[in-house]
Each structure stands twice: as structure tokens, then as C-alpha cells.
Scaffold this motif. Structure first.
Motif, PDB file in Angstrom:
ATOM      1  N   ASP A 152      -0.788   9.943   7.276  1.00 48.63           N
ATOM      2  CA  ASP A 152      -1.604   8.851   6.741  1.00 48.63           C
ATOM      3  C   ASP A 152      -0.756   7.590   6.635  1.00 48.63           C
ATOM      4  OD1 ASP A 152      -3.548   7.300   5.642  1.00 48.63           O
ATOM      5  OD2 ASP A 152      -3.915   8.587   3.918  1.00 48.63           O
ATOM      6  N   ILE A 153      -0.545   6.975   7.767  1.00 45.36           N
ATOM      7  CA  ILE A 153       0.354   5.816   7.827  1.00 45.36           C
ATOM      8  C   ILE A 153      -0.160   4.657   6.971  1.00 45.36           C
ATOM      9  CG2 ILE A 153      -0.646   4.944   9.959  1.00 45.36           C
ATOM     10  CD1 ILE A 153       2.223   3.998  10.675  1.00 45.36           C
ATOM     11  N   GLU A 154      -1.466   4.449   6.954  1.00 47.46           N
ATOM     12  CA  GLU A 154      -1.998   3.341   6.152  1.00 47.46           C
ATOM     13  C   GLU A 154      -1.688   3.530   4.671  1.00 47.46           C
ATOM     14  OE1 GLU A 154      -5.914   1.962   6.906  1.00 47.46           O
ATOM     15  OE2 GLU A 154      -5.712   2.225   9.060  1.00 47.46           O
ATOM     16  N   GLN A 155      -1.823   4.744   4.177  1.00 49.80           N
ATOM     17  CA  GLN A 155      -1.509   5.007   2.772  1.00 49.80           C
ATOM     18  C   GLN A 155      -0.038   4.747   2.491  1.00 49.80           C
ATOM     19  OE1 GLN A 155      -2.552   8.893   1.277  1.00 49.80           O
ATOM     20  NE2 GLN A 155      -1.319   8.623  -0.567  1.00 49.80           N
ATOM     21  N   VAL A 156       0.840   5.178   3.385  1.00 46.28           N
ATOM     22  CA  VAL A 156       2.273   4.961   3.213  1.00 46.28           C
ATOM     23  C   VAL A 156       2.584   3.466   3.178  1.00 46.28           C
ATOM     24  CG1 VAL A 156       4.523   5.220   4.335  1.00 46.28           C
ATOM     25  CG2 VAL A 156       2.963   7.167   4.194  1.00 46.28           C
ATOM     26  N   ILE A 157       2.030   2.714   4.107  1.00 42.04           N
ATOM     27  CA  ILE A 157       2.290   1.268   4.156  1.00 42.04           C
ATOM     28  C   ILE A 157       1.733   0.576   2.916  1.00 42.04           C
ATOM     29  CG2 ILE A 157       1.813  -0.866   5.429  1.00 42.04           C
ATOM     30  CD1 ILE A 157       3.936   1.071   6.694  1.00 42.04           C
ATOM     31  N   GLU A 158       0.532   0.966   2.492  1.00 47.14           N
ATOM     32  CA  GLU A 158      -0.042   0.388   1.266  1.00 47.14           C
ATOM     33  C   GLU A 158       0.879   0.628   0.068  1.00 47.14           C
ATOM     34  OE1 GLU A 158      -3.071  -1.191   0.489  1.00 47.14           O
ATOM     35  OE2 GLU A 158      -3.729  -1.301   2.574  1.00 47.14           O
ATOM     36  N   GLU A 159       1.384   1.844  -0.065  1.00 46.12           N
ATOM     37  CA  GLU A 159       2.274   2.161  -1.187  1.00 46.12           C
ATOM     38  C   GLU A 159       3.567   1.362  -1.115  1.00 46.12           C
ATOM     39  OE1 GLU A 159       2.845   6.391  -1.352  1.00 46.12           O
ATOM     40  OE2 GLU A 159       0.718   6.771  -1.767  1.00 46.12           O
ATOM     41  N   ILE A 160       4.146   1.231   0.070  1.00 43.14           N
ATOM     42  CA  ILE A 160       5.383   0.456   0.217  1.00 43.14           C
ATOM     43  C   ILE A 160       5.145  -0.997  -0.156  1.00 43.14           C
ATOM     44  CG2 ILE A 160       7.036  -0.449   1.911  1.00 43.14           C
ATOM     45  CD1 ILE A 160       6.784   2.296   3.353  1.00 43.14           C
ATOM     46  N   CYS A 161       4.033  -1.545   0.316  1.00 47.59           N
ATOM     47  CA  CYS A 161       3.725  -2.947   0.013  1.00 47.59           C
ATOM     48  C   CYS A 161       3.474  -3.143  -1.480  1.00 47.59           C
ATOM     49  CB  CYS A 161       2.509  -3.402   0.812  1.00 47.59           C
ATOM     50  SG  CYS A 161       2.821  -3.579   2.580  1.00 47.59           S
ATOM     51  N   ASP A 162       2.663  -2.255  -2.067  1.00 47.17           N
ATOM     52  CA  ASP A 162       2.322  -2.396  -3.489  1.00 47.17           C
ATOM     53  C   ASP A 162       3.521  -2.210  -4.405  1.00 47.17           C
ATOM     54  OD1 ASP A 162      -0.367  -2.912  -3.026  1.00 47.17           O
ATOM     55  OD2 ASP A 162      -0.982  -0.828  -3.301  1.00 47.17           O
ATOM     56  N   LYS A 163       4.411  -1.284  -4.046  1.00 39.83           N
ATOM     57  CA  LYS A 163       5.523  -0.949  -4.931  1.00 39.83           C
ATOM     58  C   LYS A 163       6.795  -1.745  -4.680  1.00 39.83           C
ATOM     59  CE  LYS A 163       4.007   3.821  -5.612  1.00 39.83           C
ATOM     60  NZ  LYS A 163       4.345   5.234  -5.389  1.00 39.83           N
ATOM     61  N   TYR A 204      -1.265  -6.262   7.106  1.00 37.79           N
ATOM     62  CA  TYR A 204      -0.379  -5.582   8.044  1.00 37.79           C
ATOM     63  C   TYR A 204      -1.130  -5.203   9.304  1.00 37.79           C
ATOM     64  CZ  TYR A 204      -2.456  -1.503   5.752  1.00 37.79           C
ATOM     65  OH  TYR A 204      -3.332  -0.592   5.219  1.00 37.79           O
ATOM     66  N   ASP A 205      -0.348  -4.979  10.354  1.00 36.89           N
ATOM     67  CA  ASP A 205      -0.873  -4.576  11.643  1.00 36.89           C
ATOM     68  C   ASP A 205      -0.069  -3.352  12.086  1.00 36.89           C
ATOM     69  OD1 ASP A 205      -2.300  -4.803  14.153  1.00 36.89           O
ATOM     70  OD2 ASP A 205      -0.437  -5.560  15.004  1.00 36.89           O
ATOM     71  N   ILE A 206      -0.775  -2.291  12.465  1.00 38.46           N
ATOM     72  CA  ILE A 206      -0.121  -1.062  12.909  1.00 38.46           C
ATOM     73  C   ILE A 206      -0.336  -0.912  14.414  1.00 38.46           C
ATOM     74  CG2 ILE A 206      -0.069   1.452  12.711  1.00 38.46           C
ATOM     75  CD1 ILE A 206      -1.226   1.077   9.846  1.00 38.46           C
ATOM     76  N   GLN A 207       0.761  -0.748  15.141  1.00 41.35           N
ATOM     77  CA  GLN A 207       0.686  -0.547  16.587  1.00 41.35           C
ATOM     78  C   GLN A 207       1.421   0.725  16.944  1.00 41.35           C
ATOM     79  OE1 GLN A 207       2.432  -4.018  18.313  1.00 41.35           O
ATOM     80  NE2 GLN A 207       0.590  -5.240  18.081  1.00 41.35           N
TER      81      GLN A 207
END
Length: 83
Positions: A53-64, A76-79
Motif C-alpha cells: 500500500d504505497i499510498e498509505q506509506v507515502i501519506e504517513e511519511i508526509c503527515d509525520k 505527490y505523484d507515484i510512478q
């Protein structure tokens, strides 16, 4: 592998003193048509394909870590990339 590009900027309601300083310098250079400049942060993150779940991981990194969510917003943009 995934390449994630994250952009963090101040919310529109928050004063951006660096952006204002740059705008002032741009005006002094004679570019009076520039109406606004906002300064932000840019991140490139590489994530292995193992991540479910890459989106969840990125959301957590950004939020925290990457953004102060009280004052800043992010996108963010995921490629998917080949190595």
C-alpha cells in the motif's frame, strides 16, 4: 520500483515570507507582472515494489515527517519505474 515525487507548500491562508522576499526581488528586477510566488519543498522517494500500500506509506511519511500539516499542504505523484 516506484519513484514518488512529493511537493510541500504553505497553505494559501499562511503567509510565505520567503515567497514574499523573492517576489520583491523579482519586482526590483523589473518583472512587475509577477503577482505571487510561493516557496516549497520537493522530495524524491524511491520505494521497492514489495510495498503493498504505497499510498498509505507515502501519506504517513508526509503527515509525520515531511509536512507540518497545520501550516502546509502536500501532493505527490507515484510512478512505476524499471531498474
Amino acid at each position: 520500483m516506484y519513484k514518488v515525487t512529493v511537493y510541500v507548500t504553505y497553505k494559501d491562508s499562511v503567509l510565505d515570507p520567503q515567497g514574499e522576499a523573492v517576489k520583491g526581488a523579482v519586482h526590483r528586477m523589473g518583472y512587475d507582472s509577477v503577482e505571487n510566488i510561493r516557496i516549497g519543498k520537493y522530495f524524491e522517494i524511491q520505494v521497492s515494489k514489495d510495498e503493498d500500500d504505497i499510498e498509505q506509506v507515502i501519506e504517513e511519511i508526509c503527515d509525520k515527517l515531511l509536512a507540518n500539516v497545520v501550516m502546509e499542504t502536500y501532493r505527490y505523484d507515484i510512478q512505476e519505474v524499471e531498474i
